[in-house]
Design a protein around this motif. Structure first.
Motif, PDB file in Angstrom:
ATOM      1  N   THR A  15       0.897  -1.329   0.279  1.00  0.00           N
ATOM      2  CA  THR A  15      -0.047  -0.363  -0.370  1.00  0.00           C
ATOM      3  C   THR A  15       1.274   0.613   0.242  1.00  0.00           C
ATOM      4  O   THR A  15       0.897   1.936   0.888  1.00  0.00           O
ATOM      5  CB  THR A  15      -0.991   0.306   1.185  1.00  0.00           C
ATOM      6  OG1 THR A  15       0.205  -0.285   2.128  1.00  0.00           O
ATOM      7  CG2 THR A  15      -1.447  -1.315   1.041  1.00  0.00           C
ATOM      8  N   ILE A  16       1.124   0.823  -1.548  1.00  0.00           N
ATOM      9  CA  ILE A  16       2.412   2.500  -0.969  1.00  0.00           C
ATOM     10  C   ILE A  16       2.053   4.036  -2.058  1.00  0.00           C
ATOM     11  O   ILE A  16       1.471   3.271  -3.335  1.00  0.00           O
ATOM     12  CB  ILE A  16       4.126   2.072  -1.681  1.00  0.00           C
ATOM     13  CG1 ILE A  16       4.840   0.621  -0.927  1.00  0.00           C
ATOM     14  CG2 ILE A  16       4.739   2.889  -2.461  1.00  0.00           C
ATOM     15  CD1 ILE A  16       5.878   0.370  -1.434  1.00  0.00           C
ATOM     16  N   THR A  17       1.397   4.857  -1.620  1.00  0.00           N
ATOM     17  CA  THR A  17       0.401   5.391  -2.469  1.00  0.00           C
ATOM     18  C   THR A  17       1.418   6.983  -1.205  1.00  0.00           C
ATOM     19  O   THR A  17       1.656   7.080  -0.038  1.00  0.00           O
ATOM     20  CB  THR A  17      -0.794   5.213  -1.983  1.00  0.00           C
ATOM     21  OG1 THR A  17      -1.104   6.244  -0.319  1.00  0.00           O
ATOM     22  CG2 THR A  17      -1.720   4.078  -2.926  1.00  0.00           C
ATOM     23  N   ARG A 290      10.755   0.581  -6.265  1.00  0.00           N
ATOM     24  CA  ARG A 290      11.760   0.477  -7.100  1.00  0.00           C
ATOM     25  C   ARG A 290      12.441   0.703  -7.872  1.00  0.00           C
ATOM     26  O   ARG A 290      12.474   2.314  -8.226  1.00  0.00           O
ATOM     27  CB  ARG A 290      11.102  -0.504  -8.182  1.00  0.00           C
ATOM     28  CG  ARG A 290       9.700   0.920  -8.838  1.00  0.00           C
ATOM     29  CD  ARG A 290       9.184  -0.336  -9.633  1.00  0.00           C
ATOM     30  NE  ARG A 290       7.891   0.564 -10.266  1.00  0.00           N
ATOM     31  CZ  ARG A 290       7.248   1.315 -10.031  1.00  0.00           C
ATOM     32  NH1 ARG A 290       6.461   1.346  -8.728  1.00  0.00           N
ATOM     33  NH2 ARG A 290       6.043   2.085 -10.839  1.00  0.00           N
ATOM     34  N   ALA A 291      13.757   0.737  -9.009  1.00  0.00           N
ATOM     35  CA  ALA A 291      15.000   1.170  -9.529  1.00  0.00           C
ATOM     36  C   ALA A 291      15.266   0.816 -10.323  1.00  0.00           C
ATOM     37  O   ALA A 291      15.576  -0.951 -10.460  1.00  0.00           O
ATOM     38  CB  ALA A 291      15.825   2.340  -8.542  1.00  0.00           C
ATOM     39  N   ARG A 292      16.117   1.240 -11.686  1.00  0.00           N
ATOM     40  CA  ARG A 292      16.438   0.533 -12.890  1.00  0.00           C
ATOM     41  C   ARG A 292      18.026   0.636 -13.311  1.00  0.00           C
ATOM     42  O   ARG A 292      17.608   2.469 -13.369  1.00  0.00           O
ATOM     43  CB  ARG A 292      16.382  -0.407 -13.351  1.00  0.00           C
ATOM     44  CG  ARG A 292      14.782   0.648 -14.864  1.00  0.00           C
ATOM     45  CD  ARG A 292      13.594  -0.525 -15.154  1.00  0.00           C
ATOM     46  NE  ARG A 292      12.515   0.402 -16.079  1.00  0.00           N
ATOM     47  CZ  ARG A 292      11.713   0.038 -16.381  1.00  0.00           C
ATOM     48  NH1 ARG A 292      11.571  -2.072 -16.263  1.00  0.00           N
ATOM     49  NH2 ARG A 292      10.867   0.865 -16.897  1.00  0.00           N
ATOM     50  N   ALA A 293      18.419   0.524 -13.999  1.00  0.00           N
ATOM     51  CA  ALA A 293      19.298   0.696 -14.586  1.00  0.00           C
ATOM     52  C   ALA A 293      20.041   0.404 -15.764  1.00  0.00           C
ATOM     53  O   ALA A 293      20.621  -1.101 -15.122  1.00  0.00           O
ATOM     54  CB  ALA A 293      20.909   1.850 -13.809  1.00  0.00           C
ATOM     55  N   THR A 294      20.876   0.828 -17.231  1.00  0.00           N
ATOM     56  CA  THR A 294      21.195  -0.269 -17.569  1.00  0.00           C
ATOM     57  C   THR A 294      22.371   0.960 -18.386  1.00  0.00           C
ATOM     58  O   THR A 294      22.823   1.800 -18.275  1.00  0.00           O
ATOM     59  CB  THR A 294      20.083  -0.790 -18.994  1.00  0.00           C
ATOM     60  OG1 THR A 294      20.324   0.397 -20.030  1.00  0.00           O
ATOM     61  CG2 THR A 294      19.053  -1.458 -18.434  1.00  0.00           C
ATOM     62  N   LEU A 303       8.410   4.796  -7.433  1.00  0.00           N
ATOM     63  CA  LEU A 303       7.914   4.504  -5.748  1.00  0.00           C
ATOM     64  C   LEU A 303       6.562   3.628  -6.318  1.00  0.00           C
ATOM     65  O   LEU A 303       5.775   2.828  -5.471  1.00  0.00           O
ATOM     66  CB  LEU A 303       7.510   5.496  -4.765  1.00  0.00           C
ATOM     67  CG  LEU A 303       9.193   5.687  -3.748  1.00  0.00           C
ATOM     68  CD1 LEU A 303      10.162   6.641  -4.857  1.00  0.00           C
ATOM     69  CD2 LEU A 303       8.854   6.913  -3.148  1.00  0.00           C
ATOM     70  N   TYR A 304       5.458   4.545  -7.037  1.00  0.00           N
ATOM     71  CA  TYR A 304       3.777   4.408  -6.998  1.00  0.00           C
ATOM     72  C   TYR A 304       3.774   3.960  -8.004  1.00  0.00           C
ATOM     73  O   TYR A 304       4.139   3.196  -8.577  1.00  0.00           O
ATOM     74  CB  TYR A 304       3.389   5.726  -6.612  1.00  0.00           C
ATOM     75  CG  TYR A 304       3.579   6.822  -6.212  1.00  0.00           C
ATOM     76  CD1 TYR A 304       3.859   6.107  -4.349  1.00  0.00           C
ATOM     77  CD2 TYR A 304       4.050   8.053  -6.109  1.00  0.00           C
ATOM     78  CE1 TYR A 304       4.240   7.029  -3.372  1.00  0.00           C
ATOM     79  CE2 TYR A 304       4.600   8.414  -4.653  1.00  0.00           C
ATOM     80  CZ  TYR A 304       4.619   7.839  -3.619  1.00  0.00           C
ATOM     81  OH  TYR A 304       5.374   8.988  -2.507  1.00  0.00           O
TER      82      TYR A 304
END
Length: 307
Positions: A15-17, A290-294, A303-304
């Motif tokens: 419940t990430i809002t 969450r996060a990402r990189a390439t 986040l949401y």
């Protein structure tokens, strides 16, 4: 992607809002994810191993109190913090995991020592901490893990006579998956469990094939969510099997596994990276840190829920 790299992180789903999290926690979590992304990306960009990258990223998140792993772990019903973690290498499916820790500062690093310096996969409780002492792994006073907000959450649960799993949950488990320039994969996950847990309860995070899995033939996966359902589905291995044996793409495989979790009454999310460098996430909750990189220049922290 012959010599490129990919890295995906999560810091929990649920419940990430914006209304529930608040601006301060939002900024803190986002900054921590960015630092973890930097730590893992630097290793991968320099040609380092996926295993090193996922460990480094998860260590950053374990030390940050915004997440339910390491410092900031959920409180058990007895008012203690019990920590679980796992790490896995995709080249040979070597794996190590730990459960029920109370003094090891970075559980993910002890999980790696289990993988590399013992004949076992999973160590728990006092035995795991005895092993840690022999390995020279950093330990701290249990008070290091305790933060006021997590204690408040337990107090609120107890005040209304509640029990674990009967609240609108935010699963703050952290994890990382990576593909390095050599084409190898790795996954790591770390958690403090759920608020109010009892009887030495252990969820999916340290269970290879459930919350954590890596296989160079298919993918690397780290999960966050309602652990009991993730264990019953075997989410990590389920996603890998769908990719390797059924020929599904990563997104379809992740969605199918999460559909099974939902059918059993669970919820949560996953991060996945493939040998081709595909870096995805899927979640069936209002949000997921969450996060990402390439190596191709993608860099994203979110986040949401998806717009």
């Amino acid at each position: 992607m012959t010599d490129g790299w990919s890295l995906v992180l999560h810091g929990g789903a649920g419940t990430i809002t914006p209304e529930r999290i608040g601006a301060g926690a939002e900024a803190g979590a986002g900054e921590a994810l960015a630092r973890a992304l930097d730590a893992g990306s630097a290793i991968l960009d320099a040609g380092g191993a996926a295993l090193d990258a996922v460990e480094a990223a998860v260590r950053v998140l374990e030390d940050d109190p915004h997440f339910n792993a390491g410092r900031g772990a959920a409180f058990t019903r007895a008012g203690t913090n019990e920590l679980d973690a796992a790490i896995m290498r995709g080249t040979d499916r070597a794996a190590g995991s730990v459960a029920g820790l109370t003094r090891v500062r970075n559980p993910v690093s002890l999980a790696r020592r289990v993988m590399e310096a013992s004949p076992h996969v999973l160590l728990a409780g006092a035995g795991a901490e005895e092993f840690a002492a022999g390995q020279g792994v950093e330990t701290v006073d249990p008070a290091w893990f305790a933060v006021a907000e997590r204690r408040r959450q337990l107090d609120e649960l107890l005040a209304r006579g509640g029990d674990a799993f009967d609240v609108d949950m935010k699963y703050g488990t952290v994890g990382a998956v990576a593909r390095d320039r050599q084409g190898h994969l790795a996954a790591a996950t770390s958690t403090g469990g759920v608020t109010g847990k009892r009887w030495g309860r252990i969820g999916d995070s340290p269970l290879i094939g459930a919350g954590t899995y890596a296989d160079d033939r298919a993918c690397a996966v780290s999960c966050t969510g309602s652990g009991e359902q993730f264990v019953r589905v075997g989410v990590g291995h389920e996603i890998a099997a769908r990719i390797r044996l059924a020929g599904e793409d990563a997104g379809a495989a992740a969605e199918a596994a999460l559909a099974e979790v939902r059918a059993l009454g669970g919820t949560g999310g996953v991060i996945v990276v493939t040998p081709a460098g595909e870096a995805i996430w899927r979640f069936i909750t209002p949000g997921m840190y969450r996060a990402r990189a390439t190596s191709a220049g993608l860099r994203e922290v979110a986040l949401y829920g998806e717009a």
